[in-house]
Design an enzyme around this catalytic site. Structure first.
Site, PDB file in Angstrom:
ATOM      1  N   HIS A  74       0.862  -1.197   0.000  1.00 35.79           N
ATOM      2  CA  HIS A  74       0.000   0.000   0.000  1.00 35.79           C
ATOM      3  C   HIS A  74       0.896   1.244   0.000  1.00 35.79           C
ATOM      4  O   HIS A  74       1.963   1.252   0.615  1.00 35.79           O
ATOM      5  CB  HIS A  74      -0.913  -0.015   1.226  1.00 35.79           C
ATOM      6  CG  HIS A  74      -1.955   1.057   1.180  1.00 35.79           C
ATOM      7  ND1 HIS A  74      -1.668   2.365   1.499  1.00 35.79           N
ATOM      8  CD2 HIS A  74      -3.257   1.034   0.807  1.00 35.79           C
ATOM      9  CE1 HIS A  74      -2.768   3.090   1.326  1.00 35.79           C
ATOM     10  NE2 HIS A  74      -3.741   2.305   0.906  1.00 35.79           N
ATOM     11  N   GLU A  82      -4.161   2.159  -7.248  1.00 31.03           N
ATOM     12  CA  GLU A  82      -4.578   3.273  -6.392  1.00 31.03           C
ATOM     13  C   GLU A  82      -3.705   4.494  -6.663  1.00 31.03           C
ATOM     14  O   GLU A  82      -2.582   4.585  -6.124  1.00 31.03           O
ATOM     15  CB  GLU A  82      -4.429   2.894  -4.911  1.00 31.03           C
ATOM     16  CG  GLU A  82      -5.302   1.755  -4.465  1.00 31.03           C
ATOM     17  CD  GLU A  82      -5.525   1.789  -2.955  1.00 31.03           C
ATOM     18  OE1 GLU A  82      -6.680   1.801  -2.551  1.00 31.03           O
ATOM     19  OE2 GLU A  82      -4.539   1.837  -2.208  1.00 31.03           O
TER      20      GLU A  82
HETATM   21  P1  PGA Z   1      -9.747   5.946   0.437  1.00 34.66           P
HETATM   22  O1  PGA Z   1      -8.469   4.968   0.696  1.00 34.66           O
HETATM   23  O2  PGA Z   1     -10.865   5.084  -0.070  1.00 34.66           O
HETATM   24  O3  PGA Z   1     -10.039   6.531   1.811  1.00 34.66           O
HETATM   25  O4  PGA Z   1      -9.318   6.965  -0.562  1.00 34.66           O
HETATM   26  C1  PGA Z   1      -8.171   3.939  -0.201  1.00 34.66           C
HETATM   27  C2  PGA Z   1      -6.959   3.168   0.273  1.00 34.66           C
HETATM   28  O5  PGA Z   1      -6.029   3.763   0.832  1.00 34.66           O
HETATM   29  O6  PGA Z   1      -6.882   1.943   0.095  1.00 34.66           O
END
Ligand code: PGA
Length: 265
Positions: free
Chosen positions: A101, A179
């Site tokens: 992540h 992401e």
């Molecule tokens: P968020 O976070 O949905 O609050 O933008 C996503 C993540 O960090 O996996």
């Protein structure tokens, strides 16, 4: 035509005590029950802090909701203060683990090489599904580097998996989450078309490394400010198989709404 099961993964980050997690699980189980959960709902997982995993796994046991961790160490055991090994996660009935992540990469120096090693270890463990995260910074996007940054993050993972001898059936378990860093927790989500561009390119890369069958089986999620109001846009794209959700996974009402919006036909 691929039949990939949709996956909605909540990432609780450093939120919720054990008691809060168990209360969430009980409420979700009862709300889901009254909504006739399970019929066409997507696969659902909550990735919680280590301290809540045991209680959560117990509370979710009969619900069909899976429990995930947010990181793990690649070694089987050893002198790694503060870390947790794959066998310890499996011991708690944890069946998913987020790897790489962007917050772990930024604050805990989780490198591409470590993510690659962890991916191999996770896929070798029976019953564990890694969610490998990749994503570009705002500067990368503005300077047109998105595709090369993503390819650079995935290449060590794919190379390590390719050399690992892991069987195709296990490789197919891999989940990748795209992401964009600028979209995480900011309320500024990627357009569905932009997300599809990157995720389509990730599937093409997967195809190059592992061939069509695995590329069609691997699930690729979008993450970054996903909410009940926008999830359907992402799911409408051909290569997007679900979402990794931070903020909107913390309340039962919004998590249930995400599942509702992700129901199959
Ligand atoms: P968020 O976070 O949905 O609050 O933008 C996503 C993540 O960090 O996996």
């Amino acid at each position: 035509m691929a039949t990939r099961q949709r996956l909605i993964a909540g990432n609780w980050k450093m939120y919720k005590t054990r008691a809060e997690a168990v209360a969430f699980a009980k409420e979700l189980t009862s709300v889901a029950g009254t909504r006739k959960a399970g019929v066409n709902w997507p696969q659902a997982v909550i990735c919680a802090p280590f301290t809540a995993l045991y209680g959560l796994a117990e509370a979710f046991a009969a619900s069909g909701v899976s429990v995930g961790a947010q990181t793990m160490h690649q070694a089987p055991e050893g002198a790694y203060t503060g870390d947790v090994a794959v066998s310890m996660l499996r011991d708690l009935d944890v069946t998913f683990v987020i790897l790489g992540h962007s917050e772990r990469r930024l604050y805990c120096a989780e490198t591409d090489a470590a993510v690659a090693e962890k991916s191999v270890v996770a896929l070798k463990a029976a019953g564990l599904t890694p969610i490998v995260c990749v994503g570009e910074t705002l500067a990368d996007r503005e300077e047109g580097r998105t595709q090369s940054v993503i390819a650079g993050q995935l290449d060590p993972v794919f190379t390590a998996l390719g050399q690992s001898g892991i069987a195709a059936a296990s490789l197919s378990r891999l989940v990748i989450a795209y992401e964009p860093i600028w979209a995480i927790g900011t309320g500024r989500s990627s357009s569905a078309a932009d997300a599809q561009d990157v995720i389509g390119a990730i599937r093409t890369l997967t195809n190059k490394h592992f061939g069509r069958e695995i590329a069609q089986a691997v699930r690729i999620l979008y993450g970054g400010s996903v909410k009940p109001e926008n999830i359907a846009l992402y799911l409408g794209e051909s290569d997007i198989d679900g979402a990794l959700v931070g903020g909107a996974s913390l309340q039962v009402s919004s998590f249930v709404e995400l599942l509702e919006q992700s129901k199959g036909d």
